[in-house]
Scaffold this active site. Structure first.
Site, PDB file in Angstrom:
ATOM      1  CG  ASN A  79      26.219 -61.184 -12.252  1.00  0.00           C
ATOM      2  OD1 ASN A  79      26.951 -60.243 -13.051  1.00  0.00           O
ATOM      3  ND2 ASN A  79      26.461 -62.214 -12.467  1.00  0.00           N
TER       4      ASN A  79
ATOM      5  CE  LYS B  98      27.624 -54.678  -5.699  1.00  0.00           C
ATOM      6  NZ  LYS B  98      27.998 -55.913  -6.616  1.00  0.00           N
TER       7      LYS B  98
ATOM      8  NE  ARG C 255      30.039 -61.285 -10.686  1.00  0.00           N
ATOM      9  CZ  ARG C 255      29.934 -60.131 -10.125  1.00  0.00           C
ATOM     10  NH1 ARG C 255      30.760 -59.284 -10.110  1.00  0.00           N
ATOM     11  NH2 ARG C 255      28.634 -59.773  -9.638  1.00  0.00           N
TER      12      ARG C 255
ATOM     13  N   PRO D 177      25.728 -59.568  -2.929  1.00  0.00           N
ATOM     14  CG  PRO D 177      25.486 -59.474  -0.648  1.00  0.00           C
ATOM     15  CD  PRO D 177      26.269 -60.009  -1.779  1.00  0.00           C
ATOM     16  CD  GLU D 178      22.815 -56.882  -7.713  1.00  0.00           C
ATOM     17  OE1 GLU D 178      22.866 -55.931  -8.288  1.00  0.00           O
ATOM     18  OE2 GLU D 178      22.903 -57.712  -8.348  1.00  0.00           O
TER      19      GLU D 178
END
Length: 262
Positions: free
Chosen positions: A168, A51, A249, A2-3
């Protein structure tokens, strides 16, 4: 993962469900808090820091913070009393908080911790400026990023010690809009202030809604420029979007719009 805007929205949802209410029951399904009972505590604030979720509770002259991190797969859901819990399978439930009007259920949460509110810094003090917080400071974020000039700009944006909240999606979209190859060393980025300022604007533009868009469109398949669009044509030049592993990633970019520096 989650951003920051997703976590911010989650905090607002918990705020609407619980703020000002006295807990009538709690159930912790994590070993370190298995015997904890928060009955009688009042929900004073629901906040996010990058976050991290921070649910602040008070009782008489005491103040405690329930901390949780969503990582890749965590979620909080709020239900009315008597409503069926449909968010995730029951075996993923980690925390249940009940009030007279609502039930908040935390699924697959990580780093669930209860600390005195005065000691929150032990959990989030290492984070850089929060892109969606009152402490947002582009100059401080740049100072932290510039301290590692050899790091790639993609790595630097994801490092929560530099700035808190980029994941991301916003990493890839920010770099596309700035025309930066993801592996560009920080030392070679011509405008770090402009880069972090754009990232902040992208996150802020999506506060209050669950559909994240960087293109301005909310239509399915049209919400991003490069993220999740491997092999599809770039919306600007038509070149196939590339995808590759980077620092454990994945990253997406347009080879034409974000060329490797010569």
């Amino acid at each position: 993962m989650p951003e920051g805007d997703t976590v911010w929205n989650t905090a607002r949802g918990l705020e609407r469900a619980l703020l000002g209410d006295v807990l009538t029951g709690s159930d912790f399904r994590v070993p370190r808090l298995a015997t904890t009972d928060l009955t009688g505590w009042t929900v004073a604030e629901s906040a996010s820091r990058g976050k991290h979720l921070l649910l602040r509770l008070t009782r008489e002259d005491r103040a405690m913070t329930l901390h949780s991190h969503l990582r890749m797969d965590g979620a909080w859901r709020a239900y009315a009393q008597g409503e069926r819990w449909t968010g995730r399978p029951a075996h993923l439930i980690r925390v249940v908080l009940k009030t007279k009007r609502s039930v908040a259920v935390g699924y697959h949460l990580h780093e669930v911790t209860l600390v005195p509110t005065a000691e929150e810094d032990s959990l989030v003090g290492h984070l850089g400026p929060d892109l969606l917080g009152e402490d947002w400071d582009a100059a401080e974020a740049v100072r932290r990023i510039a301290a590692r000039p050899e790091a790639s700009i993609a790595e630097a944006l994801l490092d929560q010690r530099n700035l808190a909240g980029v994941g991301n999606l916003y990493k890839a979209e920010t770099l596309f809009l700035r025309g930066l190859w993801p592996w560009t060393p920080v030392a070679d980025v011509p405008d770090l202030v402009g880069t972090v300022t754009l990232a902040q604007k992208l996150l802020a533009s999506n506060r209050g809604r669950w559909t994240q868009t960087t293109t301005g469109s909310l239509r399915k398949g049209q919400t991003s420029y490069v993220y999740g669009r491997r092999a599809q044509p770039c919306r600007r030049c038509g070149t196939a979007i590339a995808k590759a592993e980077q620092d454990e990633r994945v990253t997406y970019w347009c080879p034409h719009c974000q060329p490797k520096p010569h």
